[in-house]
Scaffold this motif. Structure first.
Motif, PDB file in Angstrom:
ATOM      1  N   GLY A  62     -38.096 -40.483 -18.777  1.00 20.59           N
ATOM      2  CA  GLY A  62     -37.299 -41.768 -19.156  1.00 20.59           C
ATOM      3  C   GLY A  62     -36.798 -41.881 -20.310  1.00 20.59           C
ATOM      4  N   PHE A  63     -37.161 -41.209 -21.186  1.00 20.24           N
ATOM      5  CA  PHE A  63     -36.746 -41.204 -22.555  1.00 20.24           C
ATOM      6  C   PHE A  63     -35.282 -40.278 -22.624  1.00 20.24           C
ATOM      7  CE2 PHE A  63     -36.711 -38.437 -26.671  1.00 20.24           C
ATOM      8  CZ  PHE A  63     -36.351 -39.135 -27.542  1.00 20.24           C
ATOM      9  N   CYS A  64     -35.384 -39.233 -21.750  1.00 24.68           N
ATOM     10  CA  CYS A  64     -34.138 -38.350 -21.551  1.00 24.68           C
ATOM     11  C   CYS A  64     -33.218 -38.748 -20.475  1.00 24.68           C
ATOM     12  CB  CYS A  64     -34.525 -36.963 -21.108  1.00 24.68           C
ATOM     13  SG  CYS A  64     -35.710 -36.200 -22.268  1.00 24.68           S
ATOM     14  N   LYS A  65     -33.479 -39.784 -19.714  1.00 25.02           N
ATOM     15  CA  LYS A  65     -32.554 -40.205 -18.784  1.00 25.02           C
ATOM     16  C   LYS A  65     -31.082 -40.285 -19.096  1.00 25.02           C
ATOM     17  CE  LYS A  65     -32.405 -43.725 -15.402  1.00 25.02           C
ATOM     18  NZ  LYS A  65     -32.487 -45.292 -15.105  1.00 25.02           N
ATOM     19  N   GLU A  66     -30.665 -40.821 -20.201  1.00 28.05           N
ATOM     20  CA  GLU A  66     -29.223 -40.775 -20.551  1.00 28.05           C
ATOM     21  C   GLU A  66     -28.638 -39.398 -20.732  1.00 28.05           C
ATOM     22  OE1 GLU A  66     -30.659 -43.050 -23.944  1.00 28.05           O
ATOM     23  OE2 GLU A  66     -28.738 -43.511 -24.046  1.00 28.05           O
ATOM     24  N   VAL A  67     -29.289 -38.428 -20.920  1.00 32.31           N
ATOM     25  CA  VAL A  67     -28.759 -37.052 -20.851  1.00 32.31           C
ATOM     26  C   VAL A  67     -28.810 -36.570 -19.460  1.00 32.31           C
ATOM     27  CG1 VAL A  67     -29.170 -34.860 -21.662  1.00 32.31           C
ATOM     28  CG2 VAL A  67     -29.438 -36.602 -23.288  1.00 32.31           C
ATOM     29  N   PHE A  68     -29.986 -36.744 -18.665  1.00 30.43           N
ATOM     30  CA  PHE A  68     -30.186 -36.128 -17.363  1.00 30.43           C
ATOM     31  C   PHE A  68     -29.030 -36.781 -16.408  1.00 30.43           C
ATOM     32  CE2 PHE A  68     -34.944 -35.157 -17.634  1.00 30.43           C
ATOM     33  CZ  PHE A  68     -34.568 -34.048 -18.517  1.00 30.43           C
ATOM     34  N   SER A  69     -28.678 -38.018 -16.880  1.00 34.22           N
ATOM     35  CA  SER A  69     -27.633 -38.575 -15.717  1.00 34.22           C
ATOM     36  C   SER A  69     -26.184 -37.993 -15.837  1.00 34.22           C
ATOM     37  CB  SER A  69     -27.531 -40.115 -15.987  1.00 34.22           C
ATOM     38  OG  SER A  69     -26.977 -40.286 -17.388  1.00 34.22           O
ATOM     39  N   GLU A  70     -26.035 -37.161 -17.202  1.00 32.44           N
ATOM     40  CA  GLU A  70     -24.855 -36.452 -17.052  1.00 32.44           C
ATOM     41  C   GLU A  70     -24.920 -35.046 -16.469  1.00 32.44           C
ATOM     42  OE1 GLU A  70     -22.174 -37.371 -18.803  1.00 32.44           O
ATOM     43  OE2 GLU A  70     -23.021 -39.141 -19.010  1.00 32.44           O
ATOM     44  N   LEU A  71     -26.036 -34.633 -15.944  1.00 34.69           N
ATOM     45  CA  LEU A  71     -26.415 -33.318 -15.327  1.00 34.69           C
ATOM     46  C   LEU A  71     -25.669 -33.552 -14.026  1.00 34.69           C
ATOM     47  CD1 LEU A  71     -29.648 -32.199 -16.589  1.00 34.69           C
ATOM     48  CD2 LEU A  71     -27.481 -30.917 -17.069  1.00 34.69           C
ATOM     49  N   PRO A  72     -25.241 -32.407 -13.443  1.00 33.25           N
ATOM     50  CA  PRO A  72     -24.946 -32.438 -11.948  1.00 33.25           C
ATOM     51  C   PRO A  72     -26.329 -32.600 -11.143  1.00 33.25           C
ATOM     52  CG  PRO A  72     -23.682 -30.694 -12.688  1.00 33.25           C
ATOM     53  CD  PRO A  72     -24.457 -31.335 -14.062  1.00 33.25           C
ATOM     54  N   MET A  73     -26.377 -33.256 -10.166  1.00 36.84           N
ATOM     55  CA  MET A  73     -27.687 -33.605  -9.255  1.00 36.84           C
ATOM     56  C   MET A  73     -28.667 -32.646  -9.302  1.00 36.84           C
ATOM     57  SD  MET A  73     -28.627 -36.185  -7.602  1.00 36.84           S
ATOM     58  CE  MET A  73     -29.444 -36.858  -6.220  1.00 36.84           C
TER      59      MET A  73
END
Lengths: 480, 263
Positions: free
Chosen positions: A450-461
């Motif tokens: 949850g903490f990293c979500k903003e970064v993960f959402s930048e990654l390709p699926m």
């Protein structure tokens, strides 16, 4: 549920990529002098200009000192003990995937990097680099129809020398730093990618790096050039066997974006981190930099750094073109005795340039996590804007989080914002999850995700899924 | 194992519990059968929330002596997540937020953890949305709330409804509602109570922990217990709650002087 069994399973799972592939390798003996460099160049059958470039870099490197300014505690590297070139045998020209050593293909299968049909379905073109050489590239033909060049660096030197010569060292000169100079002297392979003007690359391009042989260093070179109005998304992944020694990985990545071009570069770094006592693991000392050369060009870095004993790198953007955009999204996780000193440099030169930095550092065990970043607004960067956000999360009380944001502004119209937070995972949050049936391990991994979500959402699926799993594995054993 | 109506589900015997060295529960006895609704009432500092948290397995609470049998198991031997998987649910007085994790994802993870524990197959996101839809209506919350991070920026009423929603989805054998009425206006209180009532079942017991009688106007208990000084000092039927409302704790000879200490 048997707790002992569960713990054992977790322990066994710690670094699942730690196997060694039994392929014969063809190596140059350890040690470094001009003859080593000539030998690398000879084996790769390189043109004279490239050998000259290597030698120039090597001579410059000899005048430099191994830097010590990072907030990391490390062993002295004996550069004479490193093997600078190792290639899986037989080293012959490969015409198709069928000719690749089955042991190698098996390795990439184990890593979840299927070089054939599966990837064809998911539409990712893969270049696989094993120790010092590129062993297989998929989809090259299909990409070639669009004028896209994607393959090993060595092939690019042979087939497109004019492009390589034009851009090699144009973003990261060999004089840049100690490890860039070393890389420029001894780099063995890597990936090259050129997207012609107006072309939107229809699939993710991906390079998978694997260090296998003992005692080798990996010095790959990646160069991506996006011509005017082109778009490309590029992924890299990396793993290594478990070894007691520290192996050096000193890569250089250069990106060039011309007018209206966009490059998205994603990394999921999972080099072997060393054992729970901090023995062994990869020294990941990498220079990555992108040049937004043309107006309205954009370069976006996303990195998820969970592996390596030490991660020391700053993927950066030189925002030269007017209204060009630089982005840096990072998750760095340090567990056990891992250390990370990472961040970015955003250099605003052109007018109206904007940059965004989102950094998430997670420290567990005895891990030390440092964000170090520079926002440099030059005199002519009228109306430049930067937003930086650096969040740290601590698990337990033996780890550390550090933030060193440097800001230099020489244009009064610039707007620079910086936010930083530090938090600890709360007992309350974990109990809440426990009370809903979620185990503590799963709860921690969920909260961290949850903490990293903003970064993960930048990654390709598909990378986002891999990154989440990786975080969960890397965090195992980090909580009471 | 599933208990039928009137079978003993929870049996607490002579329970002594301390927090940071201070004894809070001092010889508490409580028997709850499947199908029943019990209300635990008492002034501040009487140990109501301690009882709820001990049953849920919170580690800061030190059990000094006594036994707790639950559904044929020694409850005190189980970790908090195992208890949840065995069918104990606590609706929190102060639900915490978990930024970045959607309520739907959280709840599906919880459900699947419990299903894995029971060797049942996991529910995929599509089926989950299907099954949650009717429950969402039951507790009267906006479906959009499911996409927001767990309790993050929720109003007091939304948080409590979210607790009841989770209870409805996780389908516990023993539900403990810890001061669920606190911070709710009368409309929200009624909706929450209706949600709880609809979850009354022959094979499920509900323990309602509350300071005030007003929640019991909506959730009619089978048994009412008055907790004071870490013990149950009086038990009765629903009329005991009405008596308390009329005469106050002082009227029952229960001292409210410990107000302000940890409950």
């Amino acid at each position: 549920m048997s707790e002992a069994k569960e713990l054992q399973e977790l322990a066994d799972k710690e670094y699942e990529f730690g196997f060694v592939t039994d392929v014969e390798s063809d190596s140059i003996p350890a040690g470094l002098d001009e003859e080593t460099i000539r030998e690398i160049s000879r084996r790769k059958d390189e043109p004279d200009w490239l050998l000259e470039y290597r030698l120039k870099s090597y001579r410059y490197w000899l005048t430099m000192k191994d830097p010590s300014w990072a907030k990391v505690d490390r062993n002295v590297i004996d550069y004479q003990k490193i093997i600078y070139y190792s290639a899986p045998k037989p080293k012959k020209e490969l015409k198709s995937l069928d000719e690749v050593d089955p042991e190698l293909l098996d390795t990439f299968e184990k890593l979840g990097i299927s070089l054939d049909e599966q990837k064809r379905l998911s539409g990712v073109a893969v270049d696989a680099v094993f120790d010092s050489v590129s062993v297989a590239t998929t989809f090259s033909d299909k990409l070639a129809d669009l004028g896209i060049i994607f393959g090993s660096f060595s092939d690019a030197v042979k087939n497109h020398p004019e492009l390589v010569r034009k851009y090699l060292g144009s973003v990261v000169p060999y004089t840049d730093n100690f490890f860039a100079a070393l890389n420029s002297a001894v780099f063995s392979d890597g990936s090259f990618c050129y997207i012609p003007a107006g072309v939107r690359c229809p699939m993710e391009l991906s390079t998978y790096f694997r260090i296998n042989a003992e005692g080798t260093g990996q010095f790959e070179r990646t160069l991506i050039v996006a011509d005017e109005r082109s778009t490309v998304s590029y992924l890299e992944g990396c793993t290594a066997p478990m070894r007691d020694e520290n192996q050096l990985h000193a890569a250089v990545v250069e990106l060039v974006a011309l007018e209206d071009a966009t490059i998205k570069y994603s990394t999921v770094q999972n080099w072997y981190p060393g054992d729970a006592e901090g023995v062994g693991g990869i020294y990941n000392f990498v220079t990555k930099r992108g040049l937004c050369k043309g107006d309205r060009s954009k370069i976006s870095w996303t990195q998820v750094e969970t592996g390596s004993a030490i991660t020391w790198k700053y993927p950066s953007c030189i925002l030269k073109g007017d209204n060009s955009v630089g982005e840096f999204y990072s998750v760095a996780l340090t567990n056990n005795y891992q250390q990370a000193d990472t961040g970015t440099k955003m250099v605003h030169i052109g007018k109206g340039t904007t940059s965004t930095i989102v950094s998430k550092g997670i420290s567990a065990g005895h891990g030390q996590n440092t964000y170090r970043g520079l926002v440099d607004v030059k005199k002519g960067a009228e109306g430049a804007r930067n937003y930086s956000q650096c969040d740290s999360m601590l698990l337990g009380d033996r780890c550390g989080a550090h933030t060193f944001p440097y800001i230099e502004v020489r244009n009064p119209s610039a707007k620079v914002e910086h936010e930083a937070t530090t938090s600890k995972i709360g007992e309350d949050q974990i109990f809440y999850c426990n009370q809903r049936g979620i185990s503590t391990e799963d709860a921690v991994s969920m909260i961290v995700n949850g903490f990293c979500k903003e970064v993960f959402s930048e990654l390709p699926m598909e990378f986002a899924v891999e990154a989440q799993k990786l975080l969960a594995v890397s965090l195992e054993g980090s909580v009471g | 194992m599933n208990r039928k109506k009137d079978e003993m589900l929870l049996d607490v015997q002579d329970l002594h519990v301390s927090v940071d060295g201070t004894e809070i529960l001092r010889g508490l006895n409580l028997q709850v059968k499947a199908g029943e609704v019990h209300a635990i009432m008492g002034p501040n500092g009487s140990g109501k929330s301690t009882l709820a948290n001990v049953l849920a397995g919170r580690e800061e609470y030190q059990v000094d002596s006594g036994t707790v049998r639950y559904n044929g198991l020694d409850l005190l031997e189980l970790s908090a997540d195992e208890r949840a998987c065995e069918g104990i649910f606590m609706a929190f007085q102060y639900p915490v937020s978990i930024p970045g994790i959607s309520t739907a994802y959280f709840l599906r993870s919880a459900l699947n953890s419990i299903r894995r524990y029971r060797d049942e197959s996991e529910v995929d996101p599509i089926d989950f949305l299907e099954m949650i839809r009717s429950k969402v209506e039951l507790v009267g919350i906006d479906e959009k709330l499911l996409q927001r991070a767990v309790n993050d920026g929720f109003s007091g009423g939304e948080k409590k409804r979210n607790e009841i929603l989770q209870m409805a989805v996780l389908d516990p054998k023993l539900a403990i509602l810890d001061e669920t009425d606190s911070g709710l206006d009368i409309d929200a209180l009624r909706i929450v109570a209706e949600g709880v009532n609809s979850l009354r079942a022959d094979d499920r017991a509900i323990v309602v922990v509350t300071h005030y009688q007003r929640l019991l106007d909506h959730i009619i208990p089978d048994h009412v217990h008055v907790l004071s000084g870490g013990r149950i000092v009086r038990s009765g039927d629903k009329t005991l709650a009405q008596e308390l409302e009329r005469d106050g704790y002082a009227g029952l000879g229960v001292d409210d002087a410990r107000a302000g200490s940890r409950t």
